[in-house]
Scaffold this active site. Structure first.
Site, PDB file in Angstrom:
ATOM      1  N   ASN A  93      33.931  22.085 -23.026  1.00 21.73           N
ATOM      2  CA  ASN A  93      35.263  22.392 -23.447  1.00 21.73           C
ATOM      3  C   ASN A  93      35.606  23.677 -24.068  1.00 21.73           C
ATOM      4  O   ASN A  93      34.870  23.996 -25.054  1.00 21.73           O
ATOM      5  CB  ASN A  93      35.727  21.442 -24.382  1.00 21.73           C
ATOM      6  CG  ASN A  93      36.913  21.588 -24.983  1.00 21.73           C
ATOM      7  OD1 ASN A  93      37.614  22.512 -24.861  1.00 21.73           O
ATOM      8  ND2 ASN A  93      37.391  20.298 -25.909  1.00 21.73           N
ATOM      9  N   CYS A 113      43.489  23.737 -27.995  1.00 24.84           N
ATOM     10  CA  CYS A 113      43.307  23.602 -26.513  1.00 24.84           C
ATOM     11  C   CYS A 113      44.452  23.690 -25.898  1.00 24.84           C
ATOM     12  O   CYS A 113      44.551  23.675 -24.553  1.00 24.84           O
ATOM     13  CB  CYS A 113      42.357  22.346 -26.318  1.00 24.84           C
ATOM     14  SG  CYS A 113      41.028  22.300 -27.362  1.00 24.84           S
ATOM     15  N   HIS A 160      43.287  19.704 -18.954  1.00 29.73           N
ATOM     16  CA  HIS A 160      42.164  20.260 -19.988  1.00 29.73           C
ATOM     17  C   HIS A 160      40.901  19.708 -19.902  1.00 29.73           C
ATOM     18  O   HIS A 160      40.856  18.481 -19.656  1.00 29.73           O
ATOM     19  CB  HIS A 160      42.808  20.010 -21.362  1.00 29.73           C
ATOM     20  CG  HIS A 160      41.875  20.316 -22.488  1.00 29.73           C
ATOM     21  ND1 HIS A 160      41.141  21.783 -22.323  1.00 29.73           N
ATOM     22  CD2 HIS A 160      41.541  19.806 -23.680  1.00 29.73           C
ATOM     23  CE1 HIS A 160      40.345  21.771 -23.570  1.00 29.73           C
ATOM     24  NE2 HIS A 160      40.595  20.626 -24.199  1.00 29.73           N
TER      25      HIS A 160
HETATM   26  O1  UT7 Z   1      40.073  19.462 -27.140  1.00 35.76           O
HETATM   27  C1  UT7 Z   1      40.036  18.632 -27.621  1.00 35.76           C
HETATM   28  C2  UT7 Z   1      38.808  18.285 -28.355  1.00 35.76           C
HETATM   29  N1  UT7 Z   1      38.242  16.931 -28.595  1.00 35.76           N
HETATM   30  C3  UT7 Z   1      38.044  16.148 -27.838  1.00 35.76           C
HETATM   31  O2  UT7 Z   1      38.425  16.268 -26.595  1.00 35.76           O
HETATM   32  C4  UT7 Z   1      37.372  14.819 -28.341  1.00 35.76           C
HETATM   33  C5  UT7 Z   1      37.730  13.662 -27.534  1.00 35.76           C
HETATM   34  N2  UT7 Z   1      36.547  12.483 -27.877  1.00 35.76           N
HETATM   35  C6  UT7 Z   1      35.587  12.583 -27.264  1.00 35.76           C
HETATM   36  O3  UT7 Z   1      35.324  13.066 -26.217  1.00 35.76           O
HETATM   37  C7  UT7 Z   1      34.610  11.529 -27.368  1.00 35.76           C
HETATM   38  O4  UT7 Z   1      35.126  10.630 -28.481  1.00 35.76           O
HETATM   39  C8  UT7 Z   1      33.144  11.962 -28.082  1.00 35.76           C
HETATM   40  C9  UT7 Z   1      32.528  12.504 -26.583  1.00 35.76           C
HETATM   41  C10 UT7 Z   1      33.407  12.887 -29.040  1.00 35.76           C
HETATM   42  C11 UT7 Z   1      32.233  10.951 -28.422  1.00 35.76           C
HETATM   43  O5  UT7 Z   1      32.135   9.648 -27.454  1.00 35.76           O
HETATM   44  P1  UT7 Z   1      32.420   8.235 -27.827  1.00 35.76           P
HETATM   45  O6  UT7 Z   1      32.017   7.447 -26.613  1.00 35.76           O
HETATM   46  O7  UT7 Z   1      33.806   8.144 -28.348  1.00 35.76           O
HETATM   47  O8  UT7 Z   1      31.336   7.988 -28.693  1.00 35.76           O
HETATM   48  P2  UT7 Z   1      31.558   7.584 -30.321  1.00 35.76           P
HETATM   49  O9  UT7 Z   1      31.859   8.679 -31.223  1.00 35.76           O
HETATM   50  O10 UT7 Z   1      32.211   6.148 -30.853  1.00 35.76           O
HETATM   51  O11 UT7 Z   1      29.953   7.250 -30.820  1.00 35.76           O
HETATM   52  C12 UT7 Z   1      29.174   6.357 -29.990  1.00 35.76           C
HETATM   53  C13 UT7 Z   1      27.836   6.391 -30.421  1.00 35.76           C
HETATM   54  C14 UT7 Z   1      27.633   6.376 -31.973  1.00 35.76           C
HETATM   55  O12 UT7 Z   1      26.473   5.764 -32.403  1.00 35.76           O
HETATM   56  P3  UT7 Z   1      26.269   4.475 -33.099  1.00 35.76           P
HETATM   57  O13 UT7 Z   1      27.306   4.569 -34.038  1.00 35.76           O
HETATM   58  O14 UT7 Z   1      27.116   3.534 -31.891  1.00 35.76           O
HETATM   59  O15 UT7 Z   1      25.049   3.889 -33.309  1.00 35.76           O
HETATM   60  C15 UT7 Z   1      27.516   7.722 -32.385  1.00 35.76           C
HETATM   61  O16 UT7 Z   1      26.808   8.235 -33.533  1.00 35.76           O
HETATM   62  O17 UT7 Z   1      27.228   7.507 -30.007  1.00 35.76           O
HETATM   63  C16 UT7 Z   1      26.469   8.368 -31.200  1.00 35.76           C
HETATM   64  N3  UT7 Z   1      26.836   9.812 -30.623  1.00 35.76           N
HETATM   65  C17 UT7 Z   1      25.665  10.433 -30.179  1.00 35.76           C
HETATM   66  N4  UT7 Z   1      24.516  10.053 -29.500  1.00 35.76           N
HETATM   67  C18 UT7 Z   1      23.803  10.897 -29.004  1.00 35.76           C
HETATM   68  C19 UT7 Z   1      27.743  10.559 -31.136  1.00 35.76           C
HETATM   69  N5  UT7 Z   1      27.437  11.927 -30.403  1.00 35.76           N
HETATM   70  C20 UT7 Z   1      26.246  11.804 -29.833  1.00 35.76           C
HETATM   71  C21 UT7 Z   1      25.322  12.518 -29.280  1.00 35.76           C
HETATM   72  N6  UT7 Z   1      24.253  12.230 -28.717  1.00 35.76           N
HETATM   73  N7  UT7 Z   1      25.790  13.847 -28.862  1.00 35.76           N
END
Ligand code: UT7
Length: 329
Positions: free
Chosen positions: A286, A116, A256
Site C-alpha cells: 500500500n 490514501c 486503491h
Molecule cells: O489505506 C488504508 C490503510 N489500511 C488498510 O487498508 C487496512 C485494512 N485492513 C486490513 O487490510 C486487514 O484488517 C489487516 C491485513 C490489517 C489484518 O487482517 P485481518 O484478517 O483483519 O486480521 P486481524 O487483524 O483480525 O488479525 C488476525 C490475526 C490476529 O491474531 P489472533 O488474535 O487471531 O491470534 C493478529 O494478531 O492475525 C494476527 N496478525 C498477524 N499474524 C502474522 C496480524 N498481523 C499479522 C502479521 N503476521 N503481520
C-alpha cells in the site's frame, strides 16, 4: 449551449525506490510469516527509500516522466498539486520543494493531505481548476514515503505499506473524453481508526513522544477493512449512476491497493470480474496516495488502456476519506 470543460489525464509517470523488502525480510524483523502476509493481504514485497531518497526526489522523477510524455516543459506547469501525507519536512510543503527541484517557476504549488484518497481528491480539485479556466497545465503527483512513519515493531501495520510516487499531467479534455464524474467524502469522526498521535503541534516531537512510539502510524485494521469493502462498492456505483452507466460498462476498475481481499470483496459486490481490475499490490504493498497513479502508469505503459476506455478509480484512507472518479480515457 457549450458543453462544460472537463479535465483529462494526458500523460503519466512513476518512480519507485530500488530498495525491496520481501515478506521473508519481514520475518526477520517481526513475528510474521510470508504465508500470512500473502494470504491475508496479497503482498509479496514492497519498495523502500534509502537514507538519501526523499518524497520530493521521487516526486520529481515521476513528474519529469509525465511532463516529457505530455511534451511539456516544467515552466509550462501553472498548478502543481502534491497529494501526500508524508512530506519531506513539516514546512514548507513538498509541493514547493518539488517546484524548486523541477524549476516549475510559473506554477503555484500546494500539498493536499487526504490519506490514501489523496490522488483522487487531487484529480477532483484539478478538474475544478480546468473547468474554471484558472489553470491549463496541471501537474498532479501522488506520493508517499511510509517507511519512516511505520512502527517496524508492529506487525499489524509494518507488513502493509511501501514507498513510491506517481504523477499525471491534467489538461482540458479534447472531444468527449476526460473526467465524467467524481464524488469525494470524509468522516472525521472515524479519525481514530488510522492516525499518528504525536509529532504534530498537539504533541510536538519530544523524548516522550519517541519513547512511547507516538510518532508512528496506529491502525484498527479490521474496522477499516469492513468500511473499505462497503464504500469501495458504494462509491464506484455512485459515480457510475451519475453517468447512467453500470459496472458492466467499465473497461477497467483501478482500486486503491490496500489489501487484495478488500479488492476482491468490493469487486464481488459490484459484479466486476477481476480481469478488469488493475492490481500491483503484490509488488508494492500500500503506497497510499501513490497507489492509483503508479498502477495507472504501469497499465498505460503496457498498452492496456486505450482511447475511449471507461475507467473507474476508487480509494479510501486516513481521515477517514474516500471517493471515486469515472473517466473516459
Ligand atoms: O489505506 C488504508 C490503510 N489500511 C488498510 O487498508 C487496512 C485494512 N485492513 C486490513 O487490510 C486487514 O484488517 C489487516 C491485513 C490489517 C489484518 O487482517 P485481518 O484478517 O483483519 O486480521 P486481524 O487483524 O483480525 O488479525 C488476525 C490475526 C490476529 O491474531 P489472533 O488474535 O487471531 O491470534 C493478529 O494478531 O492475525 C494476527 N496478525 C498477524 N499474524 C502474522 C496480524 N498481523 C499479522 C502479521 N503476521 N503481520
Amino acid at each position: 449551449m457549450k458543453p462544460e470543460k472537463a479535465a483529462a489525464i494526458v500523460s503519466t509517470g512513476r518512480a519507485l525506490p530500488v530498495g525491496r523488502v520481501t515478506n521473508l525480510d519481514l520475518e526477520e524483523i517481526v513475528d510474521t510469516n510470508d504465508e500470512w502476509i500473502r494470504t491475508r493481504t496479497g503482498i509479496r514485497e514492497r519498495r523502500m527509500v534509502n537514507a538519501s531518497e526523499t518524497n520530493a526526489d521521487l516526486s520529481v522523477s515521476a513528474a519529469r516522466l509525465a511532463l516529457e510524455r505530455a511534451a511539456l516543459r516544467p515552466e509550462d506547469v501553472d498548478l502543481l498539486i502534491v497529494a501526500t501525507v508524508t512530506p519531506d519536512q513539516p514546512l514548507p510543503s513538498s509541493a514547493c520543494l518539488v517546484q524548486a527541484k523541477l524549476n516549475a517557476y510559473n506554477a503555484f504549488a500546494f500539498d493536499l493531505a487526504a490519506g490514501c484518497t489523496g490522488f483522487l481528491y487531487g484529480l477532483h480539485v484539478a478538474d475544478k481548476f480546468i473547468k474554471t479556466g484558472s489553470a491549463k497545465n496541471i501537474l498532479l503527483i501522488g506520493v508517499d514515503i511510509l517507511s519512516p512513519i511505520i512502527d517496524w515493531q508492529d506487525r499489524n501495520t509494518c507488513v502493509l505499506f511501501g514507498d513510491g510516487a506517481g504523477a499525471v499531467v491534467v489538461k482540458e479534455a479534447k472531444g468527449s473524453g476526460g473526467l465524467k464524474a467524481a464524488r469525494m467524502f470524509s468522516d472525521g469522526s472515524k479519525a481514530g481508526l488510522l492516525y499518528i498521535p504525536g509529532g504534530g503541534t498537539r504533541l510536538p516531537p519530544s523524548g516522550m513522544v519517541v519513547e512511547k512510539r507516538l510518532h508512528y502510524v496506529k491502525m484498527n485494521g479490521p474496522e477499516i477493512f469492513k468500511f473499505a469493502v462497503k464504500i469501495m462498492a458504494e462509491s464506484t456505483q455512485q459515480v457510475l449512476e451519475m453517468c447512467a452507466k453500470s459496472p458492466q460498462d467499465l473497461d477497467y476498475l483501478i482500486p486503491h491497493q490496500a489489501n487484495m481481499r478488500i479488492i476482491e470483496a468490493a469487486c464481488k459486490r459490484l459484479g466486476i470480474d477481476l480481469s478488469k481490475v488493475l492490481i500491483n499490490i503484490e509488488r508494492y504493498g500500500n503506497m497510499s496516495s501513490a497507489s492509483i497513479p503508479v498502477v495507472l502508469d504501469e497499465a498505460v505503459e503496457e498498452g492496456k488502456i486505450k482511447s475511449g476506455d471507461l475507467i473507474a478509480m476508487v480509494a479510501f484512507g486516513a481521515g477517514l476519506t474516500w471517493g471515486a472518479a469515472l473517466l473516459e480515457w
